[in-house]
Enzyme design. Structure first.
Site, PDB file in Angstrom:
ATOM      1  N   GLU A  18    -140.459 -11.168  33.140  1.00 58.51           N
ATOM      2  CA  GLU A  18    -139.852 -10.177  32.250  1.00 58.51           C
ATOM      3  C   GLU A  18    -140.796  -9.849  31.110  1.00 58.51           C
ATOM      4  O   GLU A  18    -140.937  -8.685  30.723  1.00 58.51           O
ATOM      5  CB  GLU A  18    -138.552 -10.719  31.665  1.00 58.51           C
ATOM      6  CG  GLU A  18    -137.409 -10.688  32.626  1.00 58.51           C
ATOM      7  CD  GLU A  18    -136.159 -11.157  31.928  1.00 58.51           C
ATOM      8  OE1 GLU A  18    -135.163 -10.448  32.010  1.00 58.51           O
ATOM      9  OE2 GLU A  18    -136.191 -12.211  31.276  1.00 58.51           O
ATOM     10  N   ASP A  56    -127.074 -15.564  39.828  1.00 58.38           N
ATOM     11  CA  ASP A  56    -126.378 -16.534  40.687  1.00 58.38           C
ATOM     12  C   ASP A  56    -124.950 -16.667  40.174  1.00 58.38           C
ATOM     13  O   ASP A  56    -124.621 -16.120  39.123  1.00 58.38           O
ATOM     14  CB  ASP A  56    -127.099 -17.900  40.629  1.00 58.38           C
ATOM     15  CG  ASP A  56    -127.219 -18.416  39.196  1.00 58.38           C
ATOM     16  OD1 ASP A  56    -128.273 -18.184  38.577  1.00 58.38           O
ATOM     17  OD2 ASP A  56    -126.250 -19.001  38.675  1.00 58.38           O
TER      18      ASP A  56
HETATM   19  N1  ADE Z   1    -129.497 -18.861  34.045  1.00 60.54           N
HETATM   20  C1  ADE Z   1    -129.382 -18.275  35.258  1.00 60.54           C
HETATM   21  N2  ADE Z   1    -128.477 -18.902  36.023  1.00 60.54           N
HETATM   22  C2  ADE Z   1    -127.997 -19.929  35.261  1.00 60.54           C
HETATM   23  C3  ADE Z   1    -127.062 -20.964  35.491  1.00 60.54           C
HETATM   24  N3  ADE Z   1    -126.425 -21.060  36.656  1.00 60.54           N
HETATM   25  N4  ADE Z   1    -126.835 -21.855  34.502  1.00 60.54           N
HETATM   26  C4  ADE Z   1    -127.502 -21.766  33.333  1.00 60.54           C
HETATM   27  N5  ADE Z   1    -128.403 -20.819  33.058  1.00 60.54           N
HETATM   28  C5  ADE Z   1    -128.653 -19.909  34.016  1.00 60.54           C
END
Ligand code: ADE
Length: 250
Positions: A13, A217
């Site tokens: 990024e 996610d």
């Molecule tokens: N950043 C991206 N995915 C995450 C997650 N599952 N937990 C904490 N920070 C994150």
């Protein structure tokens, strides 16, 4: 608003941001590289936060004290928590809370001691304009990412969500943990590891703060896609396209 501090959570990024700054030059402070330059003719200082709340707080403090920024924008990825907050969506933060803060019984759970509150708000007016920029980009993901990335990551009609983001010094990667967070903080849209720290620093200095996170996610144990590729192919493109649209109209 004058000089804008841009904090990126990931190296891809930051690289994408630096590509938009024709004249950037580097200054080292606190073991970090701060890149000063211009974007849309506006003075900006871009920096990588590193991971976790303390790293983010140091980064924000240096941006404010040493580079005298007038506002901070944070861009990164997060795990989706609330129903319907899916991979490829964007969450625009209206407030932040540290989900791992707990000084009970001295203070209520999540309350930051001596601040009298658990939630730190982002700047309303700047968030409105960033939300507009985000909606513009997500209206046509192919334009920002290309058709191949849209197909690879199955980005069907990505959405912009606005509300509470939870921060803590844990990567949440089990359904048990994300389920517990959902139950304890039902209005939490997404979880990440830095935002609430930057929000608290900006509150201390009386500086406006805004933040956007692309959902990478679902914060569960489902085998999710290649994180590195997602940041490279999706999150960094969203982030630059949104910042570009936002800075153009500030
Ligand atoms: N950043 C991206 N995915 C995450 C997650 N599952 N937990 C904490 N920070 C994150």
């Amino acid at each position: 608003t004058g000089r804008i501090g841009i904090i990126a959570a990931m190296r891809d990024e930051l690289s994408a941001v630096l590509n938009r700054m024709p004249d950037e030059h580097k200054t080292r402070v606190a073991g970090r590289s701060f890149w000063r330059g211009h974007w849309h003719g506006r003075e900006v200082v871009a920096v990588l936060s590193r991971i976790g709340k303390v790293a983010a707080a140091t980064t924000a403090t240096a941006l404010i004290e040493r580079f005298e920024v007038d506002a901070i924008v944070f861009t990164g990825v997060a795990g989706g928590l609330a129903d319907g907050v899916n991979v490829g969506d964007v969450v625009l933060a209206r407030s932040f809370l540290q989900h791992d803060m707990n000084a009970s019984p001295l203070f209520a759970q999540h309350e930051v001691p001596l601040y009298g509150k658990a939630r730190f708000e982002t700047d309303a007016a700047l968030s409105d304009t960033l939300a507009t920029a985000a909606r513009k980009v997500l209206a046509d993901p192919q334009a920002a990412l290309g058709a191949a990335a849209v197909a690879e990551f199955g980005l069907q009609a990505p959405r912009v969500h606005e509300g509470l983001i939870l921060s803590g010094d844990r990567f949440v990667a089990t359904s048990a943990e994300s389920g517990a967070l959902r139950q304890r903080l039902p209005d939490g849209l997404a979880v990440e590891m830095e935002g609430a720290a930057v929000a608290q620093v900006c509150h201390d200095y009386g500086l406006p703060f805004v933040a956007m996170r692309t959902i990478s996610d679902r914060a569960d144990d489902a085998a999710h896609m290649d994180f590195t590729r997602f940041v490279e192919q999706v999150a960094s493109h969203y982030s630059v396209a949104m910042l570009d649209a936002w800075l153009a109209q500030l």
